[in-house]
Design a protein around this motif. Structure first.
Motif, mmCIF file in Angstrom:
data_model
loop_
_atom_site.group_PDB
_atom_site.id
_atom_site.type_symbol
_atom_site.label_atom_id
_atom_site.label_comp_id
_atom_site.label_asym_id
_atom_site.label_seq_id
_atom_site.Cartn_x
_atom_site.Cartn_y
_atom_site.Cartn_z
ATOM 1 N N PRO A 183 139.110 -28.088 -51.188
ATOM 2 C CA PRO A 183 138.994 -29.070 -50.211
ATOM 3 C C PRO A 183 140.226 -29.977 -50.448
ATOM 4 O O PRO A 183 140.694 -30.188 -51.529
ATOM 5 C CB PRO A 183 137.814 -29.713 -50.531
ATOM 6 N N MET A 184 140.727 -30.518 -49.225
ATOM 7 C CA MET A 184 141.914 -31.237 -49.506
ATOM 8 C C MET A 184 141.489 -32.902 -48.620
ATOM 9 O O MET A 184 141.082 -32.564 -47.628
ATOM 10 C CB MET A 184 143.031 -30.777 -48.659
ATOM 11 N N VAL A 185 141.728 -33.959 -49.191
ATOM 12 C CA VAL A 185 141.581 -35.139 -48.596
ATOM 13 C C VAL A 185 142.678 -35.187 -47.727
ATOM 14 O O VAL A 185 143.894 -34.935 -47.815
ATOM 15 C CB VAL A 185 141.587 -36.203 -49.772
ATOM 16 N N LEU A 186 142.092 -35.532 -46.331
ATOM 17 C CA LEU A 186 143.248 -35.682 -45.103
ATOM 18 C C LEU A 186 143.870 -37.034 -45.187
ATOM 19 O O LEU A 186 143.438 -37.740 -45.637
ATOM 20 C CB LEU A 186 142.458 -35.170 -43.805
ATOM 21 N N GLY A 187 144.778 -36.892 -44.222
ATOM 22 C CA GLY A 187 145.435 -38.210 -44.168
ATOM 23 C C GLY A 187 146.889 -38.447 -44.420
ATOM 24 O O GLY A 187 147.163 -38.275 -45.704
ATOM 25 N N CYS A 188 147.814 -38.919 -43.692
ATOM 26 C CA CYS A 188 149.090 -39.224 -44.244
ATOM 27 C C CYS A 188 149.513 -40.721 -44.247
ATOM 28 O O CYS A 188 150.185 -40.966 -45.102
ATOM 29 C CB CYS A 188 150.111 -38.561 -43.204
ATOM 30 N N ASP A 189 148.790 -41.396 -43.285
ATOM 31 C CA ASP A 189 149.260 -42.931 -43.198
ATOM 32 C C ASP A 189 148.271 -43.866 -43.891
ATOM 33 O O ASP A 189 147.014 -43.705 -43.693
ATOM 34 C CB ASP A 189 149.072 -43.076 -41.757
ATOM 35 N N ALA A 190 148.778 -44.924 -44.588
ATOM 36 C CA ALA A 190 147.806 -45.987 -45.159
ATOM 37 C C ALA A 190 148.745 -47.184 -45.380
ATOM 38 O O ALA A 190 149.876 -47.172 -45.552
ATOM 39 C CB ALA A 190 147.253 -45.360 -46.453
ATOM 40 N N PRO A 206 153.767 -45.269 -40.595
ATOM 41 C CA PRO A 206 154.528 -44.190 -41.660
ATOM 42 C C PRO A 206 154.655 -42.864 -40.817
ATOM 43 O O PRO A 206 155.557 -42.316 -41.136
ATOM 44 C CB PRO A 206 153.478 -44.102 -42.778
ATOM 45 N N THR A 207 153.754 -42.371 -39.873
ATOM 46 C CA THR A 207 154.053 -41.365 -39.131
ATOM 47 C C THR A 207 154.516 -41.508 -37.741
ATOM 48 O O THR A 207 155.641 -41.277 -37.358
ATOM 49 C CB THR A 207 152.793 -40.331 -39.317
ATOM 50 N N ALA A 208 153.571 -41.887 -36.999
ATOM 51 C CA ALA A 208 153.909 -41.764 -35.265
ATOM 52 C C ALA A 208 155.090 -42.766 -35.072
ATOM 53 O O ALA A 208 156.345 -42.580 -34.394
ATOM 54 C CB ALA A 208 152.918 -42.262 -34.694
ATOM 55 N N TYR A 209 154.794 -44.004 -35.576
ATOM 56 C CA TYR A 209 156.092 -45.099 -35.302
ATOM 57 C C TYR A 209 157.351 -44.584 -35.888
ATOM 58 O O TYR A 209 158.434 -45.073 -35.458
ATOM 59 C CB TYR A 209 155.289 -46.719 -35.576
#
Length: 322
Positions: free
Chosen positions: A61-68, A138-141
């Motif tokens: 299993p992998m914890v999801l999410g790029c932005d924080a 961090p990703t979209a903007y």
């Protein structure tokens, strides 16, 4: 700690592999630190991960999410840069490191109460930005910022067409582009989303595929197959398409005759550097620009948020609060 993970891969039913529950605390190797997450933002990348794109079954299993955005071990307010890479290997740009990855591809991601990241990936959060707004950057903007200021090849005042104006990158392009002085046109499939794009700052809005009143200098393409032909036909001779995604498919007809006859350029763009993220944060602070947030949900309601993104039932960013 509470976290959202990809437990299984299912290309046809990505929600079937999503789980919310307890996960082990992150481990921070030398040069890394643990950030207490105050807000994290959802991206299409997270849905693609559940479909198995960039995330093979042997990493589950992998914890999801790029932005924080959150607090570092010393209590400083920080934004997390999502690209795990070596600037030296990329000629000064970590996004060009052949071995680069994003958080949640090799290393556990940000949809958790805490996340381990390289210390160099931390950017100071301006005091004027909320954690929710900072988590959207961090990703979209960052992707939009780089597309506009590095990849577009044009100056403020140029006309830029944004295809598919409801997604995170598209709304970021409208928001940042308007603040920076570009003339922004946008397309969307629904009248409601077109009106919201106008309210956000688009100078003109059009139904997807509509003939434009004049050709544009640059097209910002995030949709891919469904809008590609329209993008190619909407450009002035010598114009440019900047593409950062293909949510509707990545195999449209190439339109090669039109590309060479009108001398068009097609430029790929992926994310941005840590230094660009720092400049983006300052740009938001100085200009008063703030990310458009569709909704803020507790991390425990992640499945509802993923479902909304899959249905395209959102306008702007979806943010989690652990």
């Amino acid at each position: 700690m509470l976290a959202v993970t990809a437990a299984r891969i299912d290309a046809d039913d990505p929600l079937a592999g999503l789980e919310v529950g307890d996960q082990p605390e992150p481990k921070a190797p030398d040069g890394w630190v643990t950030v207490s997450v105050k807000a994290a933002a959802l991206n299409h990348h997270d849905v693609w991960s559940l479909r198995g794109v960039g995330l093979p079954p042997d990493r589950l299993p992998m914890v999801l999410g790029c932005d924080a955005a959150g607090l570092d071990p010393d209590g400083n307010e920080v934004i997390v840069h999502a690209v795990i890479g070596d600037p030296d290997a990329g000629g000064g740009d970590e996004t060009l490191d052949p071995r680069r990855s994003l958080l949640s591809e090799v290393h556990p991601g940000t949809f958790a109460e805490r996340v381990a990241v390289p210390r160099r990936n931390l950017v100071p959060k301006p005091a004027g930005l909320s954690f929710e707004a900072a988590a959207c950057l961090p990703t979209a903007y960052l992707t939009a910022y780089r597309m506009l200021f590095e990849k577009s090849g044009v100056q403020p005042g140029a006309t830029i067409l944004v295809q598919g104006a409801s997604g995170g990158v598209a709304t970021a392009l409208i928001t940042i582009g308007r603040a920076a002085g570009f003339r922004i046109w946008a397309t969307s499939r629904t009248e409601t989303k077109r009106e919201r794009a106008r309210e956000l700052g688009a100078d003109q809005v059009f139904a997807t595929g509509d003939r434009l009143p004049e050709r544009v200098d640059v097209v910002m393409e995030t949709v891919g197959q469904a809008t590609w032909a329209h993008s190619v036909r909407s450009l002035k001779p010598g114009g440019r398409i900047v593409i950062c995604g293909a949510t509707s498919g990545d195999a449209p007809p190439a339109e090669l005759t039109r590309v060479f006859f009108t001398q068009l350029s097609v430029v790929g763009s992926t994310m941005g550097t840590r230094d660009q993220l720092a400049r983006l944060a300052r740009f938001c602070e100085q200009s008063g620009t703030r990310p458009l947030i569709d909704r803020v949900l507790p991390l425990a309601q992640a499945k509802d948020a993923f479902a909304a993104m899959i249905r395209a039932d959102h306008f702007g960013k979806i943010v989690f609060i652990p």
